[in-house]
Design a protein around this motif. Structure first.
Motif, PDB file in Angstrom:
ATOM      1  N   SER A 116      64.826 -64.325  62.487  1.00 56.90           N
ATOM      2  CA  SER A 116      65.783 -65.115  63.262  1.00 56.90           C
ATOM      3  C   SER A 116      67.173 -64.838  62.708  1.00 56.90           C
ATOM      4  N   GLN A 141      53.816 -70.874  62.984  1.00 54.72           N
ATOM      5  CA  GLN A 141      54.776 -71.611  63.783  1.00 54.72           C
ATOM      6  C   GLN A 141      54.246 -71.689  65.209  1.00 54.72           C
ATOM      7  N   ALA A 194      60.622 -64.780  60.212  1.00 48.82           N
ATOM      8  CA  ALA A 194      61.682 -65.592  60.843  1.00 48.82           C
ATOM      9  C   ALA A 194      62.733 -66.003  59.813  1.00 48.82           C
ATOM     10  N   SER A 201      63.392 -66.036  67.059  1.00 49.51           N
ATOM     11  CA  SER A 201      62.127 -65.440  66.629  1.00 49.51           C
ATOM     12  C   SER A 201      61.004 -65.695  67.636  1.00 49.51           C
ATOM     13  N   HIS A 252      69.550 -66.342  63.535  1.00 48.08           N
ATOM     14  CA  HIS A 252      70.172 -67.663  63.400  1.00 48.08           C
ATOM     15  C   HIS A 252      69.558 -68.504  62.277  1.00 48.08           C
TER      16      HIS A 252
HETATM   17  C1  LIG Z   1      61.512 -70.757  63.024  1.00 44.14           C
HETATM   18  C2  LIG Z   1      60.303 -69.930  63.059  1.00 44.14           C
HETATM   19  C3  LIG Z   1      59.874 -69.336  64.248  1.00 44.14           C
HETATM   20  C4  LIG Z   1      60.570 -69.580  65.555  1.00 44.14           C
HETATM   21  O1  LIG Z   1      61.846 -69.051  65.481  1.00 44.14           O
HETATM   22  P1  LIG Z   1      63.031 -69.421  66.475  1.00 44.14           P
HETATM   23  O2  LIG Z   1      64.097 -68.494  66.030  1.00 44.14           O
HETATM   24  O3  LIG Z   1      63.347 -70.860  66.235  1.00 44.14           O
HETATM   25  O4  LIG Z   1      62.560 -69.168  67.868  1.00 44.14           O
HETATM   26  C5  LIG Z   1      58.762 -68.522  64.204  1.00 44.14           C
HETATM   27  N1  LIG Z   1      58.101 -68.311  63.048  1.00 44.14           N
HETATM   28  C6  LIG Z   1      58.478 -68.870  61.884  1.00 44.14           C
HETATM   29  C7  LIG Z   1      57.709 -68.579  60.638  1.00 44.14           C
HETATM   30  C8  LIG Z   1      59.592 -69.713  61.849  1.00 44.14           C
HETATM   31  O5  LIG Z   1      59.971 -70.277  60.692  1.00 44.14           O
END
Ligand SMILES: *Cc1c(COP(=O)(O)O)cnc(C)c1O
Length: 458
Positions: free
Chosen positions: A268, A158, A240, A120, A270
């Motif tokens: 994400s 984040q 995400a 994300s 993942h």
């Molecule tokens: C985890 C997260 C991200 C970052 O995502 P990654 O996949 O770890 O790079 C961004 N925004 C939110 C709200 C998240 O929970």
């Protein structure tokens, strides 16, 4: 006369050079070692890491089934940028983001654009860049200054959004959260939005707590602002985690492309996309929302394919795993998996909330994540960092951390439930939380201050 025995290369494990001796770590050794030895050394060193299944700090997938693992092993050599060499992986990527565009109610499924990313973070950078470029183009066309772009979002964003603003020179305008306004909810927006605002970020699944921000209310506040001022400010939804939960557990909640103001959404793969790291997705509601001059072309089956990404080379296996999950689970399968995680989260929240010492901040009914705080006046002998440390002795990673502005005096502790945490194991965790809380409550002298683990909850 003694019988001469032939030499047998016994080569016992842990008695070989490299295992019996130190391997240099900050210099390349002159010579190598047996593959078995190198494997053993690297394998053993990772034993000291936390156990991924007991890691309740991360949102990122720590368990996939055996078919997924086999497919992963078969596709680790694929490079996502080699569209011409691996055209089918490129086609799989496209089919995945089109599935997401449909899941998120893009108005015209033929007129959307999207891409896979490393996660994300990269997806948010791309979403932010598209907002910035569109704003610049509109400002230039109107003969106005493009000197001071800003992005409006909650103080609980984040860290990737702070990075975006830093790296791409956009002023971050953080709307503080408070006890009354636990998330960005449209309040105070007009104090932060102005003609230099490239967009507003709404978070579906705030990292600190797992709560949804009410995207529809944020959009309504921006509608009112537009009616008053003429400013038409787009929204990027950082989904995400929640963009792969809400379509299955809260299908009636309107947060996605059903809201016209929502230009782009990331998730994400993942996290609750249920794929091993690293995989992210970003989708724009229509092709005109992604400025053409951000797009590069790579060759593909004798023609060209548009790409928009920060990385060049990047693993393709995760994209294949995303398709595997989409095929394997379908809508009903995703619903079952996410519901099971939510059931476990709510069960855990229930158990924690029943203890005298604690007060829930939220209960896991948005995404399967919840946070709690120490009940005020409960004790002056220990805090949640001590509880986190005590749980670590049993291998549980359950982070405690301060909330963002304006609540930095408040410490919370959080549990992220993912596919792979069964109800039985959750009960064992609850027993440990109860036992460690009793232990701390029996203390007659204050605990020395506990180690804080910065970044432990991101
Ligand atoms: C985890 C997260 C991200 C970052 O995502 P990654 O996949 O770890 O790079 C961004 N925004 C939110 C709200 C998240 O929970």
């Amino acid at each position: 006369m003694a019988e001469r025995r032939p030499y047998i290369p016994v080569n016992p494990l842990f008695a070989r050079p490299g295992e019996r001796t130190h391997a240099p770590r900050f210099q390349l050794a002159d010579d190598g070692m047996m593959p078995e030895t190198a494997y053993q050394v690297a394998h053993d060193e990772t034993m000291l890491d936390g156990n991924a299944r007991r890691n309740l700090a991360t949102f990122v997938t720590t368990w996939m089934d055996d078919h997924a693992r086999r497919l992963y092993a078969e596709t680790v050599d694929k490079n996502m940028i080699d569209k011409d060499e691996y055209p089918q992986t490129a086609a799989i990527e496209e089919s995945c983001w089109r599935i997401l565009a449909d899941l998120w109610h893009a108005p015209d499924p033929h007129d959307t654009i999207g891409t896979s990313t490393l996660g994300s973070s990269e997806a948010c950078m791309l979403g932010g860049l598209a907002l910035k470029r569109r704003w610049q183009q509109a400002r230039r066309a109107a003969g106005r200054s493009t000197e001071r772009p800003n992005l409006v979002m909650s103080s609980a964003v984040q860290v990737c959004w702070e990075k975006f603003c830093n790296y791409f020179e956009v002023e971050p305008r953080l709307v503080p959260i408070t006890e009354e306004h636990k998330t960005l909810d449209g309040h105070y927006l007009d104090q932060h939005v102005d003609e230099n605002t490239i967009g507003v970020v709404a978070i579906m699944g705030v990292t600190y707590t797992g709560m949804y921000e009410p995207v529809a209310e944020i959009c309504a506040a921006l509608d009112a602002l537009q009616a008053r001022t003429g400013l038409d400010v787009p929204v990027h939804v950082d989904g995400a985690s929640g963009a792969m939960i809400a379509p299955f557990l809260q299908p009636e909640l309107v947060w996605d492309f059903r809201l016209e103001r929502v230009h782009s959404i990331n998730t994400s793969g993942h996290k609750y996309g249920l794929v091993y790291p690293g995989l992210g997705w970003v989708v724009w509601r229509s092709t005109d929302k992604l400025p053409e001059d951000l797009v590069f072309r790579v060759s593909y089956l004798g023609g060209q394919m548009p790409t928009f990404a920060l990385n060049f080379s990047r693993p393709g296996a995760q994209v294949v795993l995303q398709l595997y999950n989409f095929l394997r689970l379908g809508r009903s399968g995703y619903t079952q998996v996410q519901q099971a995680s939510q059931d476990v989260a709510r069960h855990l929240a229930d158990g924690v909330g029943r203890l005298d010492a604690f007060e829930l901040w939220n209960d896991g009914s948005d995404i399967p994540v919840f946070a709690w705080r120490l009940r005020s006046g409960h004790t002056d002998k220990w805090n949640l960092y001590h509880l986190a440390d005590r749980l670590r002795t049993r291998g549980w990673l359950v982070p405690a951390y301060p909330m963002p502005d304006d609540l930095t005096d408040l410490t919370v502790e959080r549990i992220v439930v993912r596919n792979g945490l069964s109800m039985d194991v959750a009960d064992l965790l609850l027993e440990d939380i109860e036992r460690e809380t009793r232990y701390l409550d029996r203390l007659t002298a204050p605990m020395p201050s506990a180690a804080q683990h910065p970044g432990f909850h991101h």
